[in-house]
Design a protein around this motif. Structure first.
Motif, mmCIF file in Angstrom:
data_model
loop_
_atom_site.group_PDB
_atom_site.id
_atom_site.type_symbol
_atom_site.label_atom_id
_atom_site.label_comp_id
_atom_site.label_asym_id
_atom_site.label_seq_id
_atom_site.Cartn_x
_atom_site.Cartn_y
_atom_site.Cartn_z
ATOM 1 N N GLY A 132 0.815 -1.233 0.000
ATOM 2 C CA GLY A 132 0.000 0.000 0.000
ATOM 3 C C GLY A 132 0.841 1.272 0.000
ATOM 4 N N PRO A 133 0.250 2.369 0.477
ATOM 5 C CA PRO A 133 0.918 3.675 0.395
ATOM 6 C C PRO A 133 2.092 3.834 1.365
ATOM 7 C CG PRO A 133 -1.129 3.848 1.612
ATOM 8 C CD PRO A 133 -1.076 2.468 1.089
ATOM 9 N N GLY A 134 2.217 2.927 2.331
ATOM 10 C CA GLY A 134 3.312 3.050 3.317
ATOM 11 C C GLY A 134 3.034 4.169 4.311
ATOM 12 N N ILE A 135 4.029 4.422 5.169
ATOM 13 C CA ILE A 135 3.831 5.389 6.261
ATOM 14 C C ILE A 135 5.031 6.330 6.320
ATOM 15 C CG2 ILE A 135 3.476 5.612 8.776
ATOM 16 C CD1 ILE A 135 2.586 2.512 8.442
ATOM 17 N N ALA A 136 4.777 7.630 6.503
ATOM 18 C CA ALA A 136 5.871 8.612 6.591
ATOM 19 C C ALA A 136 6.700 8.338 7.845
ATOM 20 C CB ALA A 136 5.306 10.018 6.638
ATOM 21 N N LYS A 137 8.033 8.526 7.725
ATOM 22 C CA LYS A 137 8.977 8.188 8.794
ATOM 23 C C LYS A 137 8.618 8.872 10.117
ATOM 24 C CE LYS A 137 13.895 7.775 9.258
ATOM 25 N NZ LYS A 137 15.090 8.477 9.065
ATOM 26 N N GLU A 138 8.230 10.155 10.023
ATOM 27 C CA GLU A 138 7.975 10.905 11.258
ATOM 28 C C GLU A 138 6.723 10.447 11.994
ATOM 29 O OE1 GLU A 138 8.126 12.167 8.250
ATOM 30 O OE2 GLU A 138 6.354 13.387 7.815
ATOM 31 N N ALA A 156 -3.051 8.482 11.560
ATOM 32 C CA ALA A 156 -2.297 9.279 10.580
ATOM 33 C C ALA A 156 -3.261 9.797 9.523
ATOM 34 C CB ALA A 156 -1.222 8.412 9.955
ATOM 35 N N ASP A 157 -2.863 10.935 8.928
ATOM 36 C CA ASP A 157 -3.696 11.546 7.899
ATOM 37 C C ASP A 157 -3.458 10.817 6.572
ATOM 38 O OD1 ASP A 157 -5.256 13.539 6.739
ATOM 39 O OD2 ASP A 157 -3.417 14.458 5.961
ATOM 40 N N HIS A 158 -4.525 10.542 5.799
ATOM 41 C CA HIS A 158 -4.331 9.851 4.508
ATOM 42 C C HIS A 158 -4.802 10.730 3.368
ATOM 43 C CE1 HIS A 158 -2.885 5.950 5.933
ATOM 44 N NE2 HIS A 158 -3.514 6.310 7.040
ATOM 45 N N ASP A 182 8.182 -1.596 9.627
ATOM 46 C CA ASP A 182 9.195 -1.077 8.703
ATOM 47 C C ASP A 182 8.411 -0.576 7.498
ATOM 48 O OD1 ASP A 182 11.108 -2.325 10.404
ATOM 49 O OD2 ASP A 182 10.704 -4.222 9.384
ATOM 50 N N SER A 183 8.604 0.699 7.201
ATOM 51 C CA SER A 183 7.845 1.223 6.073
ATOM 52 C C SER A 183 8.478 2.486 5.524
ATOM 53 C CB SER A 183 6.415 1.545 6.532
ATOM 54 O OG SER A 183 5.670 2.068 5.467
ATOM 55 N N GLU A 184 8.229 2.698 4.247
ATOM 56 C CA GLU A 184 8.622 3.972 3.611
ATOM 57 C C GLU A 184 7.482 4.384 2.720
ATOM 58 O OE1 GLU A 184 12.377 4.471 1.685
ATOM 59 O OE2 GLU A 184 13.340 3.304 3.277
#
Ligand code: ADP
Length: 486
Positions: A422-428, A440-442, A471-473
């Motif tokens: 999928g879209p993954g998750i921002a590091k912060e 989180a905002d999508h 683990d995601s980017e």
């Protein structure tokens, strides 16, 4: 050639030249003050010619009125008495009325009968020295003002603050901190502060403090701290290292009173717990009624009625999931989540979850890895975690047409991962995902949820002594994983 050099040398060591162009003023005068000899340096400083001065002016004419009185009353009598006086400060006035500060050194010249015939004085211009002294004085004043200002700010800001050595020994606490503890004169702060931490929070706080110091990274901890009245109030301690050339030279910490906030959160949680309990019974009743109605309608109803009932059932299911999440959080908070551990095959559990969910969402759920592994855990709770993670990957990565579940053996642990594309998750965002109510905002897309699923998963896994993470980017999908004891 030789003669020129000798002449030059003679000129250089010429006593008269040394006298005339010395870096200080030379002055000789009679006992009544009449000047009989003066060097060029002093004449230049004063702006007079020799003819203007010698035999015409008295030494006291260079002084102010006060200087003259001082000379007559103290200076000259001292010269008479001691034969010499050193480094007395005078203000000397030039011909144009301006003045400069100097030090006056004088020697009495006596005849054979020991009578003073004249006085030789050396005049040292101390304008530069005075300027430095003034600069130094101003700098000192400025430093004192800055210190006063710092002490005022440090003592009276609303927060309690302290500093510590790189090893963690507390070296300073501000007045608000010492007033709070009721220990204004104590120097050994660390034991006093540790003693003031609530016994239930003490070991965890100490562990966080020691770990933070060892890692050398900013950290924070929440604890109840005893006020001098005996009452415990919730505080947030934030510690930041101060480095010079990469080495920590000091720690600075602030301790903020968050008691009202924590009490508000507790009240909110209590209310949510009560509301969830109250909602559970009618929603369960509604669900059962809908199931009954669905069965009836399946026999005689038309397609429209069946469709409406199916949608209602899906909505009731969603509502039940939200209420269950709230109830789970309430149970976790009150320590009511008992674990009933058994040994079971983890691949079988994952297969069960994937079967129902894969069919429901028409997605390929693939299980890979060490499928023979068993774990010692509460099967229902682990199923809850797996369902939550799979649900999330179906919810947040709807466009990925497969989700992979992997099982990996480690020496004492088994690691399970749910991988989506999928879209993954921002590091912060990653550090907050497992916090209560974090969502989180999508970018404009809205998903149902309360931000509790991952928090519940994390709590369940922690209670099993395992770990959970992701683990995601962005754009690369997400790999949510957890470990359980074998
Ligand atoms: P909820 O789904 O109820 O909002 P969760 O605690 O399950 O709460 O998840 C917290 C947040 O983590 C979600 O709001 C979502 O933004 C993010 N998240 C969880 N799983 C994924 C995933 N597989 N891909 C991208 N984001 C995810």
């Amino acid at each position: 050639m030789k003669n020129i050099a000798e002449d030059l040398l003679n000129a250089l060591v010429d006593a008269e030249a040394l006298y005339e162009d010395a870096p200080c003023g030379y002055l000789s005068y009679l006992t009544d003050g009449t000047i009989i000899k003066i060097n060029r340096t002093l004449l230049n400083w004063l702006g007079y010619s020799r003819e203007d001065v010698v035999g015409k002016i008295k030494v006291t004419d260079f002084f102010s009125k006060g200087g003259r009185v001082y000379y007559e009353m103290f200076y000259y009598p001292l010269v008479q008495m001691n034969g010499a006086v050193k480094e007395i400060n005078f203000e000397i006035f030039r011909g144009d009325g301006t003045s400069f500060p100097c030090l006056l050194n004088s020697n009495a010249i006596k005849d054979a009968t020991n009578r003073i015939r004249a006085i030789n004085s050396v005049v040292i211009d101390i304008t530069d020295r005075k300027k430095y002294e003034l600069e130094l004085l101003n700098a000192k004043k400025f430093a004192e003002q800055a210190k006063d200002q710092f002490e005022f700010v440090a003592d009276y800001i609303p927060e309690m603050i302290c500093t510590a050595t790189p090893e963690g020994t507390i070296t300073y606490v501000n007045k608000r901190f010492s007033d709070y503890l009721g220990l204004p004169t104590v120097q050994e702060w660390a034991p006093q502060i540790i003693a003031a931490v609530h016994p239930d929070d003490r070991s965890q706080s100490l562990r966080t403090w020691i770990k933070g110091m060892r890692l050398g990274q900013s950290f924070q901890l929440q604890m109840r701290l005893r006020r001098y009245t005996g009452k415990y109030l919730w505080h947030m301690l934030k510690c930041v290292p101060y480095r010079q050339n990469d080495d920590i030279v000091k720690w600075a910490a602030s301790c903020l009173d968050i008691h009202d906030h924590v009490t508000e959160v507790e009240k909110r949680d209590e209310f949510i717990g009560i509301a969830a309990h109250e909602l559970r019974t009618p929603v369960t009743g509604l669900k059962l009624s809908l199931e009954f109605l669905s069965r009836l309608t399946a026999e005689h109803g038309d397609a429209r009625q069946i469709n409406i009932l199916e949608r209602s059932s899906r909505n009731i299911e969603k509502m039940k999931k939200l209420i269950d999440d709230l109830l789970n959080v309430d149970r976790l908070k009150n320590g009511q989540l008992a674990l009933e551990k058994t040994t079971f095959n983890i691949a079988n559990l994952l297969a069960r979850c994937s079967e129902t969910m894969g069919v429901r969402d028409k997605v390929n759920l693939r299980i890979e890895g060490d499928t023979g592994e068993t774990v010692y855990a509460d099967e229902n709770r682990v199923e809850q975690v797996a369902i939550n993670l799979i649900n999330n990957s179906l919810k947040y990565a709807p466009s990925s047409n497969e989700v992979v579940l992997t099982i990996q053996s480690h020496p004492n642990m088994v690691e399970v991962a749910v991988i989506d594309h999928g879209p993954g998750i921002a590091k912060e965002r990653i550090p907050y995902l497992f916090e209560r109510y974090y969502r989180a905002d999508h970018s404009g897309v809205s998903y149902t949820g309360l931000g509790l699923g991952l928090y519940i998963c994390a709590e369940i896994i922690k209670r099993h002594g395992g770990k959970i993470g992701v683990d995601s980017e962005p754009g690369q999908g997400a790999r949510f994983w957890f470990t359980l004891p074998r």
